[in-house]
Write an enzyme that holds these catalytic residues in place. Structure first.
Site, short mmCIF file in Angstrom:
data_model
loop_
_atom_site.label_atom_id
_atom_site.label_comp_id
_atom_site.label_asym_id
_atom_site.label_seq_id
_atom_site.Cartn_x
_atom_site.Cartn_y
_atom_site.Cartn_z
N GLN A 152 45.26 90.22 57.82
CA GLN A 152 44.45 88.93 57.75
C GLN A 152 43.22 89.00 58.85
O GLN A 152 42.21 88.64 58.69
CB GLN A 152 45.34 87.83 58.28
CG GLN A 152 46.36 87.51 57.17
CD GLN A 152 45.70 87.27 55.57
OE1 GLN A 152 44.74 86.36 55.34
NE2 GLN A 152 45.73 88.14 54.97
N HIS A 180 39.98 90.41 57.85
CA HIS A 180 38.88 89.58 57.04
C HIS A 180 37.73 88.99 57.95
O HIS A 180 36.60 88.96 57.37
CB HIS A 180 39.77 88.22 56.69
CG HIS A 180 40.41 88.46 55.25
ND1 HIS A 180 39.61 88.40 54.15
CD2 HIS A 180 41.70 88.43 55.10
CE1 HIS A 180 40.70 88.29 53.14
NE2 HIS A 180 41.92 88.29 53.72
N GLU A 206 47.88 78.31 56.82
CA GLU A 206 47.37 79.02 55.55
C GLU A 206 48.57 79.83 54.90
O GLU A 206 48.99 79.63 53.70
CB GLU A 206 45.78 79.57 55.71
CG GLU A 206 45.60 79.93 54.22
CD GLU A 206 44.43 80.78 54.35
OE1 GLU A 206 43.59 80.94 53.27
OE2 GLU A 206 44.00 81.44 55.16
N HIS A 207 48.96 80.84 55.42
CA HIS A 207 49.77 81.88 55.06
C HIS A 207 51.03 81.95 55.90
O HIS A 207 50.72 82.22 57.13
CB HIS A 207 49.32 83.39 54.72
CG HIS A 207 48.22 83.44 54.07
ND1 HIS A 207 46.75 83.37 54.66
CD2 HIS A 207 47.87 83.62 52.76
CE1 HIS A 207 45.82 83.52 53.68
NE2 HIS A 207 46.34 83.67 52.52
N ASP A 226 47.42 87.59 48.01
CA ASP A 226 45.97 87.90 47.73
C ASP A 226 45.72 88.35 46.39
O ASP A 226 44.45 88.21 46.00
CB ASP A 226 45.50 88.83 48.57
CG ASP A 226 45.45 88.02 50.15
OD1 ASP A 226 45.49 86.81 50.18
OD2 ASP A 226 45.32 88.82 51.19
N HIS A 277 40.76 35.58 37.17
CA HIS A 277 41.84 36.42 36.74
C HIS A 277 42.82 35.72 35.80
O HIS A 277 43.16 36.38 34.77
CB HIS A 277 42.54 37.26 37.76
CG HIS A 277 41.74 38.38 38.26
ND1 HIS A 277 40.58 38.05 39.09
CD2 HIS A 277 41.79 39.65 38.68
CE1 HIS A 277 39.80 39.03 39.69
NE2 HIS A 277 40.76 40.14 39.47
#
Length: 441
Positions: free
Chosen positions: A270, A273, A339-340, A373, A432
């Site tokens: 990771q 990235h 996230e992961h 992924d 109403h």
């Protein structure tokens, strides 16, 4: 290289944990001021602005903002067969998983003649963004397009930045992935300007553009840089968005049974990235922590993108976090909301079922994040920055609208008419009640 945070013996509330756990500074607020004039320019000048912005930000002025169909077909014809096979298998798996996500319509009968039906209606048109910065992401084409197709969206457009090395077209592997999925509306447009094109539409400025280059969409999805995220924030409300995606992150909850080399490589995977990517290990094992740190020292400098990896691992957003035991670690990763999230512990499946906040959970030693992924069948467009506490990864629900259809007969309305009038009068909305009474006058 990577910092240690020792939480052993500390009973911290969730708020206190959030204050000590590492997290990258996203800075979307600052990017908004830069994205706003870009969006305004695209809205005012359409294709002419898109060409000017491409020249400014991408270093190339595209002749064709909409990629010609023959270029999309050529990219697929020239694609490496091994990559084509990999993408085809990814498409098959992602399609199978997301087909099962489509909700079923149902009807609830509350009384004779009183029925409420639940319908799920796909939006008509979506804009799917595929980044093109430090890496090429055909997998993001798969993750976005397949899900929209399974939701039943009839109109799909893809945008990816023009590449100077490819004559102002998006990267050919991106185009090939679009061809595999049957998508022929592809734009050589990147960054915040792509979000603006999707949100506002764009008039043409050259004969090859036509009078209308791109029609506006209903929903914009796909990961991107800080300016793409800022642009999404600015157009939200005019269009739907998937999320304000931040920098990628991984948390690994591991005990002494985990393989230190595997954990280290997962953290590095990771970190490659982005220099701001977050890699976090949470463990009660001092021995594992030391072994992982040693392996990081050996492996990080040898990987292809070592400079990026070392910057990410050495940043304030990454850490090895020591906890008292696995239960304490579970509380920590739940507060973090990664996230992961990888779980590499004894009885990992049972522990995974107790996690409350994560974008995606990878269970055991044979389910590393790179599987998700590409080939797991799950989606890799996931909530970041702790937003897993309240949001989900990309799924068919992002492209579906829930609509309730109310069908009542005269007798069914009559049964509740007096109750409607009583509540409406109590709310001081007498019209109403009159709208109901008039039907029985």
């Amino acid at each position: 290289m990577i910092q240690r945070i020792d939480l052993r013996g500390r009973e911290l509330s969730r708020t206190e944990l959030l204050g000590v756990l590492p997290r990258p500074e996203v800075g979307v607020d600052e990017a908004v001021s830069a994205a706003a004039p870009i969006l305004a320019d695209v809205k005012a000048r359409g294709a002419a602005a898109l060409r000017d912005l491409a020249e400014r930000f991408d270093g190339v002025r595209p002749e064709h903002l909409r990629v010609p169909r023959e270029e999309i077909r050529r990219a697929l014809d020239e694609l490496d067969p091994a990559v084509r096979e990999g993408l085809s298998e990814a498409i098959r798996r992602v399609r199978a998983v997301h087909a099962d996500q489509v909700p079923t319509e149902h009807a609830t009968t509350l009384a004779p003649g009183a029925v409420v039906r639940q319908r799920w209606i796909p939006v008509q048109r979506v804009g799917l963004y595929v980044p093109g910065g430090r890496a090429v992401y055909p997998s993001s084409v798969v993750m976005n397009v397949v899900v929209a197709q399974e939701a039943g969206v009839p109109g799909l457009a893809v945008a990816s930045p023009p590449q100077k090395d490819f004559g102002g077209l998006p990267h050919p592997t991106i185009l090939a992935a679009c061809a595999l999925l049957g998508v022929d509306e592809v734009y050589a447009v990147g960054g915040a300007q792509a979000v603006g094109m999707f949100a506002y539409g764009a008039a043409g400025s050259a004969p090859q553009d036509g009078d209308v280059l791109c029609e506006p969409v209903d929903v914009v999805t796909g990961p991107g840089n800080l300016y793409v995220t800022a642009a999404k924030r600015l157009v939200q409300g005019l269009v739907g968005i998937d999320a304000e995606a931040g920098t990628t992150e991984i948390a690994v909850l591991a005990d002494g049974t985990a393989d230190a080399g595997h954990v280290a490589l997962d953290l590095i995977s990771q970190a490659e990235h982005d220099p701001m990517a977050a890699s976090v290990l949470v463990t009660p094992s001092v021995e594992l922590a030391g072994a992982v740190e040693a392996r990081l020292g050996d492996l990080a400098g040898a990987t292809k993108h070592s400079e990026r990896v070392l910057q990410a691992l050495g940043g304030s957003q990454s850490a090895v976090v020591l906890v008292d035991d696995v239960e304490h670690g579970l509380a920590v990763v739940d507060a973090y909301g990664a996230e992961h999230l990888e779980i590499q512990t004894q009885d990992a499946p049972a522990l995974a079922d107790r996690v409350r906040s994560a974008g995606a959970i990878f269970v055991g030693p044979w389910a590393p994040v790179p599987l998700g992924d590409y080939m797991a069948g799950s989606n890799h467009v996931l909530p970041t920055g702790g937003s897993a506490h309240f949001s989900s990864g990309l799924g068919v629900h992002a492209f579906l609208k829930s609509v309730q259809v109310v069908e009542y007969t005269r007798d069914a309305l009559a049964e509740v008419a007096d109750r409607i009038v009583a509540v409406a009068d109590d709310e001081d909305l007498p019209a109403h009640g009159e709208a109901v009474r008039a039907r029985f006058a």
